[in-house]
Design an enzyme around this catalytic site. Structure first.
Site, mmCIF file in Angstrom:
data_model
loop_
_atom_site.group_PDB
_atom_site.id
_atom_site.type_symbol
_atom_site.label_atom_id
_atom_site.label_comp_id
_atom_site.label_asym_id
_atom_site.label_seq_id
_atom_site.Cartn_x
_atom_site.Cartn_y
_atom_site.Cartn_z
ATOM 1 N N SER A 49 30.254 36.529 -2.336
ATOM 2 C CA SER A 49 29.796 36.557 -3.726
ATOM 3 C C SER A 49 29.572 35.176 -4.328
ATOM 4 C CB SER A 49 30.798 37.312 -4.600
ATOM 5 O OG SER A 49 32.073 36.717 -4.491
ATOM 6 N N ASP A 346 34.918 36.244 -14.403
ATOM 7 C CA ASP A 346 35.770 37.426 -14.260
ATOM 8 C C ASP A 346 37.061 36.987 -13.572
ATOM 9 O OD1 ASP A 346 35.214 37.334 -11.506
ATOM 10 O OD2 ASP A 346 33.691 38.916 -11.611
ATOM 11 N N HIS A 349 35.634 35.154 -10.105
ATOM 12 C CA HIS A 349 34.470 34.280 -9.965
ATOM 13 C C HIS A 349 34.307 33.268 -11.093
ATOM 14 C CE1 HIS A 349 33.598 38.113 -7.834
ATOM 15 N NE2 HIS A 349 33.295 37.263 -6.875
#
Ligand SMILES: *[C@@H]1O[C@H](CO)[C@@H](O)[C@H](O)[C@H]1NC(C)=O
Ligand SMILES: *[C@@H]1O[C@H](CO)[C@@H](O)[C@H](O)[C@H]1NC(C)=O
Length: 372
Positions: A49, A346, A349
């Site tokens: 990610s 979040d 991340h």
């Protein structure tokens, strides 16, 4: 508003103004030094990610982020599937290298032109890792499959520009790999699946074996300039703080025991890359491996947030900031008023702002690739 308040806001206004000027100045410097950078032909990215611009939108997985509030500060506020509010470090790199693209698109986007494939794409998939078991937990694209996609991409380019031009193109391209966090955090610490079969040291070695295999695969496809990113301080990820602190709400700071595991792994990785490079030096011209430090820049932001204009380092901007990521951070989540004050978007991340600083920290490596 009292006088002291208005003095205060005047002061913060001037501060903001000065900051803006500094930012513009910085942006100019970056833009100027990138003007003549055309020595990279393309930019190809693999991993998780931290570098996935939305490949997961095209597969069946719950690890997605193509909905608000993700993308809140992306151009046109589009939730692209990037796991952040803005852009990723690899977007900044792509735009810096003079490849004539502002952001790096996901390979699985069915509408990409040959030109886009040539200048660069990301094959990364959020939730993936070097351990083949990791992407099966999350049902995302394994790293070996990402390499297969690169081979497919190469064939598509060959059809259009021919085999020889494609080979030359790949020689002059830069490759970038960023993964490992899901292997440790999700697979080993949280679930913990692999903890039963591996000691920590054995697991680190197992992962590095897979990193080497992947690099080998890229070398066999003709890659000559490969950047391998290390892992971030695991103990500073808001989710790790939440899950491991006795008093999660009141006392939130980095867990040094988890971060030191990240440091050990990064050390081991650098050592192995060095050994691999010694072997590669026997080839003429020698392919080059580069280590990109993520740990240092992130730890720097967390330890001295004021220097970067941050004021929240231990919880994310989305939702409570303690546990939300992916589908848990969604349309109905509260969002902090100013994400640029947050290191984390979040609970896992970084914000676009933090990714920008990570990009800035990687510039010496990018420049040395461009000038090599
Ligand atoms: C691809 O292009 C078609 C036709 O222009 C469009 O309808 C479609 O929405 C596009 N798909 C994506 C994923 O952008
Ligand atoms: C790290 O420290 C935290 C808090 O003291 C503890 O809960 C956790 O079990 C430790 N984890 C490891 C892997 O040492």
């Amino acid at each position: 508003m009292g006088t002291s308040d208005s003095h205060y806001s005047l002061l913060s206004l001037s501060l903001i103004f000065i900051l803006l000027i500094m930012l513009c100045f910085k942006a100019n410097v970056v833009a100027a030094s990138a003007l003549n950078n055309n020595k990279i032909s393309g930019f190809y990215v693999f991993g998780d990610s931290t570098v996935d611009p939305g490949n997961n939108n095209y597969i069946k997985t719950t690890f997605k982020s193509n909905f608000p509030p993700y993308g809140r500060d992306f151009p046109n506020q589009v939730p692209t599937g990037r796991f952040t509010n803005g852009m990723l470090s690899t977007d900044y790199i792509a735009s810096y290298t003079g490849l004539k693209k502002e952001v790096l698109p996901p390979y699985l986007d069915p509408n990409l032109s040959t030109q886009e494939l040539m200048t660069g794409v990301s094959f990364a998939s959020a939730g993936s890792g070097f351990d083949p078991l990791t992407p099966t937990i999350t049902n995302v694209i394994p790293i070996e499959k990402q390499l297969e996609y690169f081979k497919e991409c190469k064939r598509k380019m060959e059809v259009v520009v021919g085999k020889e031009r494609t080979e030359n193109h790949i020689k002059k391209a830069a490759f970038f790999i960023s993964a490992g966090t899901n292997d440790f955090v999700l697979n080993y610490f949280i679930l913990p699946i692999q903890r039963k079969s591996f000691t920590l040291l054995a697991y680190q070695q197992f992962l590095i074996q897979h990193v080497k295999q992947f690099i080998q695969g890229l070398l066999e496809e003709g890659a000559e300039r490969i950047v391998i990113a290390g892992v971030p301080p695991f103990g500073c990820l808001p989710m790790m703080i939440t899950l491991n602190s006795p008093n999660t709400f009141l006392q939130r700071h980095c867990l040094t025991n988890y971060s030191s595991i990240a440091r050990d792994y990064n050390q081991l990785l650098q050592h192995e890359l060095h050994l691999m490079q010694l072997n590669l030096n026997l080839i003429n011209p020698p392919p080059k491996l580069y280590y990109a430090d993520i740990y240092g820049p992130l730890a720097g932001m967390i330890q001295a947030p004021q220097q970067f204009g941050f004021d929240e380092v231990s919880s994310g901007c989305c939702g409570s900031g303690l546990i939300e990521a992916s589908f848990l951070c969604n349309k109905i989540s509260n969002v902090c008023t100013d994400p640029s004050k947050y290191v984390f978007w979040d609970s896992i991340h970084p914000t676009g702002r933090a990714y920008y600083h990570i990009f800035m920290a990687s510039l010496p490596i990018i420049d040395s690739i461009i000038n090599s």
